[in-house]
Motif scaffolding. Structure first.
Motif, short mmCIF file in Angstrom:
data_model
loop_
_atom_site.label_atom_id
_atom_site.label_comp_id
_atom_site.label_asym_id
_atom_site.label_seq_id
_atom_site.Cartn_x
_atom_site.Cartn_y
_atom_site.Cartn_z
N GLY A 25 3.14 20.41 -5.50
CA GLY A 25 4.30 20.29 -4.62
C GLY A 25 4.21 18.98 -3.85
N TRP A 26 5.36 18.50 -3.39
CA TRP A 26 5.37 17.19 -2.75
C TRP A 26 4.46 17.09 -1.52
CZ3 TRP A 26 6.08 12.52 -4.17
CH2 TRP A 26 6.21 11.50 -3.21
N PRO A 27 4.47 18.03 -0.58
CA PRO A 27 3.57 17.90 0.57
C PRO A 27 2.11 17.79 0.17
CG PRO A 27 5.23 19.56 1.01
CD PRO A 27 5.35 19.22 -0.45
N GLU A 28 1.69 18.61 -0.80
CA GLU A 28 0.30 18.57 -1.23
C GLU A 28 0.01 17.28 -2.00
OE1 GLU A 28 -3.02 21.42 -3.39
OE2 GLU A 28 -0.88 21.82 -3.71
N ALA A 29 0.96 16.83 -2.80
CA ALA A 29 0.78 15.57 -3.55
C ALA A 29 0.60 14.41 -2.58
CB ALA A 29 1.97 15.34 -4.47
N LEU A 30 1.39 14.41 -1.54
CA LEU A 30 1.30 13.33 -0.56
C LEU A 30 -0.02 13.38 0.20
CD1 LEU A 30 3.05 10.98 0.38
CD2 LEU A 30 4.00 12.47 2.15
N GLU A 31 -0.44 14.59 0.56
CA GLU A 31 -1.71 14.74 1.29
C GLU A 31 -2.88 14.32 0.41
OE1 GLU A 31 -5.42 16.25 2.53
OE2 GLU A 31 -4.35 17.10 0.80
N LEU A 32 -2.86 14.71 -0.86
CA LEU A 32 -3.95 14.32 -1.76
C LEU A 32 -3.97 12.81 -1.95
CD1 LEU A 32 -5.11 16.31 -4.85
CD2 LEU A 32 -5.12 13.82 -4.89
N SER A 33 -2.80 12.21 -2.03
CA SER A 33 -2.72 10.75 -2.17
C SER A 33 -3.33 10.05 -0.97
CB SER A 33 -1.26 10.31 -2.34
OG SER A 33 -0.71 10.85 -3.52
N ARG A 37 0.84 -1.20 0.00
CA ARG A 37 0.00 0.00 0.00
C ARG A 37 0.87 1.25 0.00
NH1 ARG A 37 -2.21 3.85 3.35
NH2 ARG A 37 -4.44 4.36 3.06
N SER A 38 1.91 1.26 0.82
CA SER A 38 2.77 2.45 0.90
C SER A 38 3.53 2.68 -0.40
CB SER A 38 3.75 2.33 2.07
OG SER A 38 4.61 1.22 1.91
N HIS A 39 3.92 1.59 -1.10
CA HIS A 39 4.57 1.75 -2.40
C HIS A 39 3.62 2.43 -3.38
CE1 HIS A 39 7.24 -2.02 -1.51
NE2 HIS A 39 7.75 -0.91 -1.00
N ASN A 40 2.37 1.98 -3.38
CA ASN A 40 1.40 2.55 -4.31
C ASN A 40 1.02 3.98 -3.95
OD1 ASN A 40 0.24 0.54 -6.48
ND2 ASN A 40 0.72 -0.69 -4.68
N LEU A 41 1.02 4.28 -2.67
CA LEU A 41 0.74 5.65 -2.25
C LEU A 41 1.84 6.59 -2.74
CD1 LEU A 41 -0.83 6.76 1.05
CD2 LEU A 41 1.15 7.99 0.19
N ILE A 42 3.09 6.17 -2.61
CA ILE A 42 4.20 6.99 -3.10
C ILE A 42 4.14 7.13 -4.61
CG2 ILE A 42 6.71 7.11 -3.33
CD1 ILE A 42 5.65 7.91 -0.59
N SER A 43 3.76 6.06 -5.31
CA SER A 43 3.61 6.15 -6.77
C SER A 43 2.54 7.19 -7.13
CB SER A 43 3.20 4.79 -7.35
OG SER A 43 4.22 3.84 -7.20
N THR A 44 1.46 7.21 -6.36
CA THR A 44 0.39 8.17 -6.61
C THR A 44 0.87 9.60 -6.39
OG1 THR A 44 -1.22 6.51 -5.91
CG2 THR A 44 -1.98 8.79 -5.99
N ALA A 45 1.57 9.81 -5.29
CA ALA A 45 2.09 11.15 -4.99
C ALA A 45 3.08 11.59 -6.05
CB ALA A 45 2.74 11.16 -3.61
N THR A 46 3.89 10.68 -6.53
CA THR A 46 4.87 11.01 -7.57
C THR A 46 4.17 11.45 -8.85
OG1 THR A 46 6.46 9.44 -6.64
CG2 THR A 46 6.81 10.13 -8.92
N ALA A 47 3.10 10.73 -9.22
CA ALA A 47 2.34 11.12 -10.41
C ALA A 47 1.71 12.50 -10.23
CB ALA A 47 1.26 10.08 -10.71
N LEU A 48 1.21 12.79 -9.04
CA LEU A 48 0.62 14.10 -8.77
C LEU A 48 1.68 15.20 -8.83
CD1 LEU A 48 -1.80 13.01 -5.94
CD2 LEU A 48 -2.50 14.15 -8.06
N ALA A 49 2.86 14.89 -8.35
CA ALA A 49 3.95 15.87 -8.43
C ALA A 49 4.32 16.14 -9.89
CB ALA A 49 5.16 15.38 -7.64
N GLN A 50 4.20 15.11 -10.74
CA GLN A 50 4.56 15.28 -12.14
C GLN A 50 3.56 16.17 -12.90
OE1 GLN A 50 5.19 10.90 -12.92
NE2 GLN A 50 6.96 11.68 -14.01
#
Length: 271
Positions: free
Chosen positions: A112-120, A95-108
């Motif tokens: 910004g990373w904090p917001e991408a992570l929060e949205l994920s 789950r954590s791997h996929n959450l980071i993948s989601t945040a990375t796509a949002l950053a792309q």
């Protein structure tokens, strides 16, 4: 102690001497269970919610950003029209791997990373109910598994699960399929280190009180197979029938397509 036979041939060393096996370590998704329908629903929902939240929170972004995000997430998750890539993050990752993948796509797509992570985190909170036993597409045991587990138990072989699902997900699946009593130990994404670190195999073996060189491991991903090899597991088998798309397994490892291809013969105890 037992010996394993694949399609009638003993799994043996270079001299032809069968390996004495005391335990079998099983991957879960795609090996013990067919979870593709559940995972496809889960990944599709994550894509939908990610795009929806992006649009709601950032209406200033052009529509093309949402379309780009959908494509990025589909590739990251290994999401196909009606299938899941068995080597993709949804099939293999935690789950954590996929959450980071989601945040990375949002950053792309510009966050910004904090917001991408929060949205994920918001996306996953909205879709976690579609996972595991909460899903209407609940994982079911792969065909013939119950017969194999019975044969292993009768031969005195202990069994364990090593998976990147969380412990609750593993427990729920085993309970739903009346398999919990067949497994003496679990190693999940909640444990440290996680697979595919070979140290995860050694830690699980320590729980069982059995050395890695007296174990077999069966999995549906090359990361599982190579992890086992690096950990010194002598019998490493690929399982190829847990997905609608055959997993691209390393041909150096023997592979089975149905549990009936694997036979168990009780052997004498070897010191």
């Amino acid at each position: 102690m037992a010996e394993l036979f694949l399609r009638g041939q003993p799994l043996a060393d270079a001299t032809g001497t069968p390996f004495p096996i005391e335990a079998v370590l099983f991957d879960k998704d795609g090996t013990l269970c067919i979870s593709e329908p559940m995972l496809h629903t889960l990944a599709s929902a994550r894509v939908f919610h990610a795009c929806e939240l992006l649009g709601k929170r950032h209406p200033e972004l052009p529509t093309s950003r949402g379309e780009e995000l959908a494509q990025l997430l589909q590739r990251a998750y290994g999401l196909r029209n009606i299938a899941i890539d068995p080597a993709g993050a949804t099939a293999v990752g935690s789950r954590s791997h996929n959450l980071i993948s989601t945040a990375t796509a949002l950053a792309q797509v510009g966050l910004g990373w904090p917001e991408a992570l929060e949205l994920s985190e918001s996306v996953f909170a909205a879709t976690d109910g579609l996972h595991g036993q909460g899903s209407e597409h609940r994982p079911i045991a792969t065909t013939g598994l119950h017969d194999l587990m019975q044969a292993l138990q009768e031969a005195g072989v202990v069994c364990a699960v090593i998976s990147n699902d969380d412990e609750a997900g593993i427990e729920a699946f085993l309970a739903s399929q009346n398999l919990r009593s067949r497994f003496q130990a679990l190693w999940s994404a909640d444990h440290n280190p996680r697979k595919p670190d070979p140290a995860a195999v050694h830690a699980l073996c320590a729980q069982l009180g059995i050395k890695a060189n007296r174990c077999a491991l069966i999995g549906d991903a090359n990361s599982d197979l190579r992890m086992a090899q690096q950990a010194g597991v002598p019998v490493v088998l690929g399982y190829g029938s847990g997905w609608s798309i055959a997993p691209p397994l390393d041909p150096r490892f023997p592979c089975l397509q149905h549990w009936r291809e694997l036979q168990v013969k009780a052997g004498q105890h070897i010191g």
